[in-house]
Write a protein that holds these residues in place. Sequence first.
Motif, PDB file in Angstrom:
ATOM      1  N   GLY A 145     -42.220 -11.649 -55.923  1.00 52.70           N
ATOM      2  CA  GLY A 145     -42.175 -11.658 -54.426  1.00 52.70           C
ATOM      3  C   GLY A 145     -42.962 -10.628 -53.965  1.00 52.70           C
ATOM      4  O   GLY A 145     -42.822  -9.516 -54.764  1.00 52.70           O
ATOM      5  N   ASN A 146     -43.012 -11.052 -52.508  1.00 60.18           N
ATOM      6  CA  ASN A 146     -43.639 -10.028 -52.033  1.00 60.18           C
ATOM      7  C   ASN A 146     -42.216  -8.551 -51.465  1.00 60.18           C
ATOM      8  O   ASN A 146     -42.468  -7.643 -51.156  1.00 60.18           O
ATOM      9  CB  ASN A 146     -44.333 -10.109 -50.357  1.00 60.18           C
ATOM     10  CG  ASN A 146     -43.005 -11.402 -49.549  1.00 60.18           C
ATOM     11  OD1 ASN A 146     -42.665 -12.101 -50.917  1.00 60.18           O
ATOM     12  ND2 ASN A 146     -42.547 -11.247 -48.305  1.00 60.18           N
ATOM     13  N   HIS A 147     -41.187  -8.842 -51.726  1.00 66.74           N
ATOM     14  CA  HIS A 147     -39.700  -7.832 -51.320  1.00 66.74           C
ATOM     15  C   HIS A 147     -39.857  -6.996 -52.455  1.00 66.74           C
ATOM     16  O   HIS A 147     -38.783  -6.069 -52.515  1.00 66.74           O
ATOM     17  CB  HIS A 147     -38.967  -8.981 -51.102  1.00 66.74           C
ATOM     18  CG  HIS A 147     -38.307 -10.060 -49.839  1.00 66.74           C
ATOM     19  ND1 HIS A 147     -37.826  -8.436 -48.652  1.00 66.74           N
ATOM     20  CD2 HIS A 147     -38.516 -10.266 -49.002  1.00 66.74           C
ATOM     21  CE1 HIS A 147     -37.867  -9.005 -47.736  1.00 66.74           C
ATOM     22  NE2 HIS A 147     -38.457 -10.144 -47.544  1.00 66.74           N
ATOM     23  N   GLU A 148     -40.405  -7.806 -53.938  1.00 67.25           N
ATOM     24  CA  GLU A 148     -40.147  -6.947 -54.440  1.00 67.25           C
ATOM     25  C   GLU A 148     -40.486  -5.175 -54.399  1.00 67.25           C
ATOM     26  O   GLU A 148     -39.846  -4.352 -55.734  1.00 67.25           O
ATOM     27  CB  GLU A 148     -40.660  -7.141 -55.914  1.00 67.25           C
ATOM     28  CG  GLU A 148     -39.850  -8.262 -57.220  1.00 67.25           C
ATOM     29  CD  GLU A 148     -39.181  -9.194 -56.506  1.00 67.25           C
ATOM     30  OE1 GLU A 148     -38.300  -9.082 -56.237  1.00 67.25           O
ATOM     31  OE2 GLU A 148     -39.548 -10.055 -55.853  1.00 67.25           O
TER      32      GLU A 148
ATOM     33  N   SER B 244     -35.485 -19.435 -57.165  1.00 69.23           N
ATOM     34  CA  SER B 244     -36.148 -18.637 -56.794  1.00 69.23           C
ATOM     35  C   SER B 244     -35.792 -17.749 -55.148  1.00 69.23           C
ATOM     36  O   SER B 244     -35.015 -18.897 -54.835  1.00 69.23           O
ATOM     37  CB  SER B 244     -37.505 -19.519 -55.744  1.00 69.23           C
ATOM     38  OG  SER B 244     -38.635 -18.812 -55.185  1.00 69.23           O
ATOM     39  N   ASP B 245     -36.379 -16.392 -54.911  1.00 69.72           N
ATOM     40  CA  ASP B 245     -35.703 -15.777 -53.391  1.00 69.72           C
ATOM     41  C   ASP B 245     -34.033 -15.720 -53.298  1.00 69.72           C
ATOM     42  O   ASP B 245     -33.461 -15.958 -52.121  1.00 69.72           O
ATOM     43  CB  ASP B 245     -36.472 -16.757 -52.492  1.00 69.72           C
ATOM     44  CG  ASP B 245     -37.288 -17.060 -51.749  1.00 69.72           C
ATOM     45  OD1 ASP B 245     -38.092 -16.121 -51.362  1.00 69.72           O
ATOM     46  OD2 ASP B 245     -38.404 -17.702 -52.345  1.00 69.72           O
ATOM     47  N   LEU B 246     -33.481 -15.049 -54.631  1.00 70.13           N
ATOM     48  CA  LEU B 246     -32.623 -15.280 -54.878  1.00 70.13           C
ATOM     49  C   LEU B 246     -32.229 -13.582 -54.099  1.00 70.13           C
ATOM     50  O   LEU B 246     -31.022 -13.734 -53.985  1.00 70.13           O
ATOM     51  CB  LEU B 246     -32.134 -14.596 -56.331  1.00 70.13           C
ATOM     52  CG  LEU B 246     -32.257 -15.529 -57.785  1.00 70.13           C
ATOM     53  CD1 LEU B 246     -32.363 -15.337 -59.023  1.00 70.13           C
ATOM     54  CD2 LEU B 246     -30.855 -17.112 -56.865  1.00 70.13           C
TER      55      LEU B 246
ATOM     56  N   GLY C 263     -39.582 -15.115 -57.712  1.00 72.36           N
ATOM     57  CA  GLY C 263     -39.855 -14.051 -57.398  1.00 72.36           C
ATOM     58  C   GLY C 263     -39.234 -13.700 -55.665  1.00 72.36           C
ATOM     59  O   GLY C 263     -38.470 -14.261 -55.613  1.00 72.36           O
ATOM     60  N   ASP C 264     -38.795 -12.263 -55.264  1.00 71.32           N
ATOM     61  CA  ASP C 264     -37.778 -12.075 -53.639  1.00 71.32           C
ATOM     62  C   ASP C 264     -36.097 -12.148 -55.125  1.00 71.32           C
ATOM     63  O   ASP C 264     -35.740 -13.165 -54.359  1.00 71.32           O
ATOM     64  CB  ASP C 264     -38.348 -13.185 -53.343  1.00 71.32           C
ATOM     65  CG  ASP C 264     -39.553 -12.255 -52.357  1.00 71.32           C
ATOM     66  OD1 ASP C 264     -39.898 -11.527 -52.269  1.00 71.32           O
ATOM     67  OD2 ASP C 264     -39.272 -13.022 -50.424  1.00 71.32           O
ATOM     68  N   PHE C 265     -36.308 -11.118 -56.370  1.00 75.29           N
ATOM     69  CA  PHE C 265     -35.176 -11.839 -56.893  1.00 75.29           C
ATOM     70  C   PHE C 265     -34.154 -10.303 -57.195  1.00 75.29           C
ATOM     71  O   PHE C 265     -32.762 -10.251 -57.161  1.00 75.29           O
ATOM     72  CB  PHE C 265     -35.466 -12.130 -57.973  1.00 75.29           C
ATOM     73  CG  PHE C 265     -35.889 -11.393 -58.841  1.00 75.29           C
ATOM     74  CD1 PHE C 265     -37.804 -11.302 -58.770  1.00 75.29           C
ATOM     75  CD2 PHE C 265     -35.969 -10.740 -60.105  1.00 75.29           C
ATOM     76  CE1 PHE C 265     -38.828 -10.859 -59.982  1.00 75.29           C
ATOM     77  CE2 PHE C 265     -36.931  -9.872 -60.550  1.00 75.29           C
ATOM     78  CZ  PHE C 265     -38.436  -9.746 -60.550  1.00 75.29           C
TER      79      PHE C 265
ATOM     80  N   GLY D 229     -42.360 -21.240 -53.105  1.00 68.35           N
ATOM     81  CA  GLY D 229     -40.986 -20.564 -52.252  1.00 68.35           C
ATOM     82  C   GLY D 229     -41.454 -19.785 -51.294  1.00 68.35           C
ATOM     83  O   GLY D 229     -42.086 -20.138 -51.248  1.00 68.35           O
ATOM     84  N   HIS D 230     -41.032 -18.620 -51.102  1.00 72.10           N
ATOM     85  CA  HIS D 230     -41.089 -17.560 -50.090  1.00 72.10           C
ATOM     86  C   HIS D 230     -40.777 -18.104 -48.872  1.00 72.10           C
ATOM     87  O   HIS D 230     -40.172 -17.292 -47.938  1.00 72.10           O
ATOM     88  CB  HIS D 230     -42.608 -17.385 -50.526  1.00 72.10           C
ATOM     89  CG  HIS D 230     -42.971 -16.736 -49.485  1.00 72.10           C
ATOM     90  ND1 HIS D 230     -42.854 -15.442 -49.097  1.00 72.10           N
ATOM     91  CD2 HIS D 230     -44.038 -16.211 -48.432  1.00 72.10           C
ATOM     92  CE1 HIS D 230     -43.794 -14.388 -47.909  1.00 72.10           C
ATOM     93  NE2 HIS D 230     -43.793 -15.057 -47.842  1.00 72.10           N
ATOM     94  N   THR D 231     -40.982 -19.333 -48.458  1.00 77.80           N
ATOM     95  CA  THR D 231     -40.584 -20.112 -47.245  1.00 77.80           C
ATOM     96  C   THR D 231     -39.305 -20.346 -46.567  1.00 77.80           C
ATOM     97  O   THR D 231     -38.824 -20.413 -45.850  1.00 77.80           O
ATOM     98  CB  THR D 231     -41.574 -20.720 -46.433  1.00 77.80           C
ATOM     99  OG1 THR D 231     -41.467 -22.375 -47.435  1.00 77.80           O
ATOM    100  CG2 THR D 231     -42.705 -20.538 -46.495  1.00 77.80           C
TER     101      THR D 231
ATOM    102  N   SER E 193     -45.014 -19.634 -58.146  1.00 83.16           N
ATOM    103  CA  SER E 193     -46.365 -19.602 -56.929  1.00 83.16           C
ATOM    104  C   SER E 193     -45.461 -18.971 -55.639  1.00 83.16           C
ATOM    105  O   SER E 193     -44.332 -19.835 -54.920  1.00 83.16           O
ATOM    106  CB  SER E 193     -46.863 -21.010 -56.444  1.00 83.16           C
ATOM    107  OG  SER E 193     -47.046 -20.695 -55.133  1.00 83.16           O
ATOM    108  N   HIS E 194     -44.505 -17.618 -55.550  1.00 79.93           N
ATOM    109  CA  HIS E 194     -43.388 -16.950 -54.602  1.00 79.93           C
ATOM    110  C   HIS E 194     -44.605 -17.614 -53.844  1.00 79.93           C
ATOM    111  O   HIS E 194     -45.868 -16.327 -52.833  1.00 79.93           O
ATOM    112  CB  HIS E 194     -43.650 -16.230 -55.191  1.00 79.93           C
ATOM    113  CG  HIS E 194     -42.804 -14.643 -54.034  1.00 79.93           C
ATOM    114  ND1 HIS E 194     -41.472 -15.115 -53.857  1.00 79.93           N
ATOM    115  CD2 HIS E 194     -42.662 -14.548 -52.906  1.00 79.93           C
ATOM    116  CE1 HIS E 194     -40.785 -15.078 -52.900  1.00 79.93           C
ATOM    117  NE2 HIS E 194     -42.095 -14.429 -52.373  1.00 79.93           N
ATOM    118  N   SER E 195     -45.003 -18.471 -52.943  1.00 82.00           N
ATOM    119  CA  SER E 195     -46.065 -19.137 -51.601  1.00 82.00           C
ATOM    120  C   SER E 195     -45.433 -19.948 -51.182  1.00 82.00           C
ATOM    121  O   SER E 195     -45.342 -20.672 -51.972  1.00 82.00           O
ATOM    122  CB  SER E 195     -47.138 -19.005 -52.267  1.00 82.00           C
ATOM    123  OG  SER E 195     -47.797 -19.752 -50.778  1.00 82.00           O
TER     124      SER E 195
HETATM  125 MG    MG Z   1     -41.251 -14.051 -49.964  1.00 83.29          MG
END
Ligand code: MG
Length: 642
Positions: free
Chosen positions: A126-129, A43-45, A88-90, A267-269, A235-237
């Motif tokens: 993720g949001n950064h995508e 997650s969050d790579l 996500g956020d990869f 993830g995400h945090t 869950s990107h959260s």
């Molecule tokens: Mg994120």
Amino acid sequence: MGGPKIRDEAAIVALGLPSEMAVSTMPLTGPPVTLCLRVLATSDLHAHILPWDYHADRPSDTRGLSRVAGLIEIARAKAGNVLLLDNGDFLHGSPLGDFVVQAVPRPDHPMITAMNRLGYDAATLGNHEFSHGIDLLCQSLGAAQFPVVSANLRHHGEERFFLPPYAILDRKMADTSGTPHPLRIGVIGFLPPQTVIWERAHLQGRLEAQDIVNTAKALVPELRAQGVDLVIALSHSGIGTGDDSGGDENASLALAAVEGIDAVIAGHTHEVFPINSGAAALHGRPAVMPGFFGSHLGVIDLTLEKSGAAGWQVVAHRAEARPIAGRDAVSGQAVALVGGQPEIEDLAAPLHAALKAQGDRVVGQTLFPLHSYLALVTESSALRLVAEAQADHLRLSLQGTTLGDLPLVSAVAPFKAGGRGGPENYTDIPAGSVTERHVADLYLHPNRLVALRVTGQDLADWLERSVSLFHQIAPGARDADLVDPDFPSFNFDMIYGLGYQIDLSQPARFEAKGRLVNPAARRIVGLCHQGKPVDPKASFLLATNSYRVSGGAGFPACTSGPPAYSSAQSISDILRGYVARKGSIRINPMAPPQWKLAALHGTSAILRAAPAAARHLAEVAALHPEPLDLQADGYQRFRLHL
Ligand code: MG
Ligand code: MN
């Protein structure tokens, strides 16, 4: 930079069992059949393929998918049935991720290529995508050889999903006696609904996001109705409180309670869960959060049982976040626990070299070092530079307008001040050349400059939100903890152009997320502008950024009206232009600071910072700093006398 390990490529792409294995016909009665399934997750790579810190321009043993690949290989070798998922956020949110989009002709995103090579089974967004727009994202995803799902994102004003909400993975998996069985695994994905606010510039009028838990309640039964044996939620959260107040950014705990979900990847945090391996669970469902930048590999082991005509049931589970690095007990330095995979590293090598060459380009000079080691307790030269660049841009842009006549102040927060990013997470630019890499390090995020017309009272409230970062400290306390670790430093805004002191004997007015908890509490004392007390009714122009104004962090005055000004350029572009135009930056870190912690005689507090902060203690001489012990996580404790 990679370890010497050469891997067998066939082992990477092998999924489940060889297809020639026959599938058993289940007996209708008899003893239960047991099957073990291992779920691996990243997650969050944030496009960290190599073990490299691009801002500091040095190897990093705490990041990189190529190192995680080493853990994946080990985890696969010890289990027959394995799935590999990303949460996500990869693709973006780091220099390499941003650099990909500038390359002409644009290559396939190396992250997607690497994930194809490693045989990922599914991923979510993720949001950064979205930080470089929808079209570019779709182009990148086009090369993925695995499904990418997102259940709570739809086209604006339509029922139509942006991506498939879930995927069904049909696999053959062997039970404990070696007999293969068909297994249908549902993978459903979620991202914070706030994504459409944070990425408003790209998403407004195009995509809408829905509540995570409500979406799951609607879609998980639909997924189960398609005969899946198991549902895994990507869950990107963050884990969150589990309250489910509706629209929560961090909803993984509440999500785990939704009927029909068997395992949750959170993830995400950028946290690590569980801290100790074992029967870690959220609402009884196994869950894992595998850190960030490839710091950890999430491992969930599920034991499934089936008897007679009944479906597969999860009868036991175990979860673990396996780190790629440990810490040397003496030096606090990160120590690699696994080698890198050369063939994954080779994929990123051309972009890596081009990015390094661009990063070396000189933009200007600085007479003094620019660093953020002590940014939570005194003015930081690195932040002052950003604040000056913001103010300079506004001054030039608003010259001759009525807004241009207002007193101008400039808010900045340290993005790199240790915290969960670890003791390497600071800006440290020596005196001398300021390069492109330094500019990126000084301003990490793709925010634009925004100016708000505010009152003196708004400024005081804004600062109260920021200084809620600190714990309350009783006068006379010894070695009190200074900083609330749940309060992210990117919400610690300092306002340059204002003088003030922070009285830590008072309670915080806000809690870490921005909720007003002590309406009577005030920590900001002696607020002044150009030596005169700030009139609560006076008008000011406040330089801030597009992220702040999106309203996420609950800063007062952010949502009270449209911004007075909004730049087309990003703040890092504005900063680059400022440094280039000035040629030579002269910010003396020993100059008297405009803000400080108010004196509390006979009181001491502990700041946890990088050991390198010791080189700059002269900047906080007024606090009589004492370096103390080095801790297991690589931070050093410093005693400050308030
Ligand atoms: Mg994120
Ligand atoms: Mn992230």
